[in-house]
Design an enzyme around this catalytic site. Structure first.
Site, short mmCIF file in Angstrom:
data_model
loop_
_atom_site.label_atom_id
_atom_site.label_comp_id
_atom_site.label_asym_id
_atom_site.label_seq_id
_atom_site.Cartn_x
_atom_site.Cartn_y
_atom_site.Cartn_z
N HIS A 101 -7.38 -5.93 -0.46
CA HIS A 101 -6.19 -5.08 -0.35
C HIS A 101 -5.09 -5.70 0.50
O HIS A 101 -3.91 -5.47 0.26
CB HIS A 101 -6.63 -3.73 0.23
CG HIS A 101 -5.54 -2.70 0.29
ND1 HIS A 101 -4.89 -2.25 -0.85
CD2 HIS A 101 -4.97 -2.04 1.34
CE1 HIS A 101 -3.98 -1.34 -0.49
NE2 HIS A 101 -4.01 -1.22 0.82
N SER A 134 0.82 -1.20 0.00
CA SER A 134 0.00 0.00 0.00
C SER A 134 0.87 1.27 0.00
O SER A 134 1.70 1.45 -0.88
CB SER A 134 -0.97 -0.06 1.19
OG SER A 134 -2.02 0.86 1.02
#
Length: 277
Positions: A256, A104
């Site tokens: 994610h 991320s």
């Protein structure tokens, strides 16, 4: 008694006390540096570290103000400064070459570190890396100068709640258990993190643009979840086009948090990538 191959420590870099963990089951193996994402910590790598440590010496770093690292309002929380902090910590550990892995926001930090020091970071692994995000809106930057604005940040995060946040980042919600909730929640028991996040709003400079990405010549491995709601898979595909020496993979029914959701698959891709010439 068998000697432990794990230790954690703190190092003062750029005026902030940085927490890092070292896993050296085989100290002569190549070094891999793990960088976590926004509102996270090295806890996010807990499932892949045991799978990686047979082939790599691992350094997991908690970026300020996250995890167990100091929550400082003096530190400049820009990506460039975070990348500089990573570089200085790695060099202080007498490491000459390493692979760098970023999840991320940690992907952007890893890309900047790799761009600044291609001699130090020979390969880059991006796990659902942030990409192409602009600087935060001027209204929010102005708000960060308002006294006690950090309480608004605290209120917003509390209203979201750890469970709602985890629902956003994983596809298979059955993976969410108490250990996972406690691990991601722990750093937020210290109010100073909200003051530091207030500073971060001010310092955040936005992601690298296409022209800068094209300058990163090291081999890059991009791993995504097809159901990523935070950084959609299209961002990964675009990064794959802009990074000149990159390979892209995505997993179905995955969100994610790929290191939590697909630890075996992610590790297998990393092994293949790092062992290739």
């Amino acid at each position: 008694m068998e000697k432990s191959h794990y230790y954690c420590s703190t190092m003062n870099i750029l005026g902030v006390n940085v927490h890092y963990e070292v896993y050296e089951k085989y100290p002569t193996k190549p070094t891999m540096v793990l960088i976590h994402g926004f509102l996270s910590s090295s806890f996010c790598y807990r499932k892949i570290i045991p799978l990686l440590e047979n082939e790599f010496r691992i350094i997991a770093i908690d970026l300020p103000p996250f995890g167990k690292t100091e929550k400082s309002t003096r530190f400049v929380h820009s990506y460039k400064n975070m990348a500089n902090l990573v570089i200085q910590l790695v060099e202080s550990l007498q490491i000459k070459k390493a692979y760098i892995v970023g999840h991320s926001m940690g992907g952007q930090v890893s890309l900047i570190a790799a761009k600044e020091r291609p001699d130090l970071f020979e390969k880059v692994v991006l796990l659902c890396s942030s990409g192409y995000m602009k600087r935060v809106h001027p209204t929010l930057i102005f708000g960060s100068y308002v006294p006690y604005f950090y309480l608004c940040i605290k209120h917003w995060l509390a209203r979201q709640g750890v469970l709602k946040n985890l629902y956003n980042v994983v596809y298979d919600r059955s993976l969410i258990d108490q250990e996972m909730m406690d691990g991601y929640m722990e750093p937020f028991h210290d109010d100073r993190i909200f003051m530091a996040l207030n500073r971060m709003i001010r310092d955040h400079e936005g992601d690298l643009g296409a022209e800068e990405l094209k300058l990163i010549e090291q081999p890059s491995l991009l791993i995504w979840g097809d159901e990523d709601k935070i950084v959609p898979v299209q961002v990964g595909e675009r990064l794959n086009k802009d990074l000149p020496n990159s390979t892209f993979f995505s997993f179905k029914n995955t969100g994610h948090l790929v290191p939590e959701e697909r630890p075996e698959h992610v590790t297998e891709k990393i092994f293949d990538f790092c062992q290739a010439n």
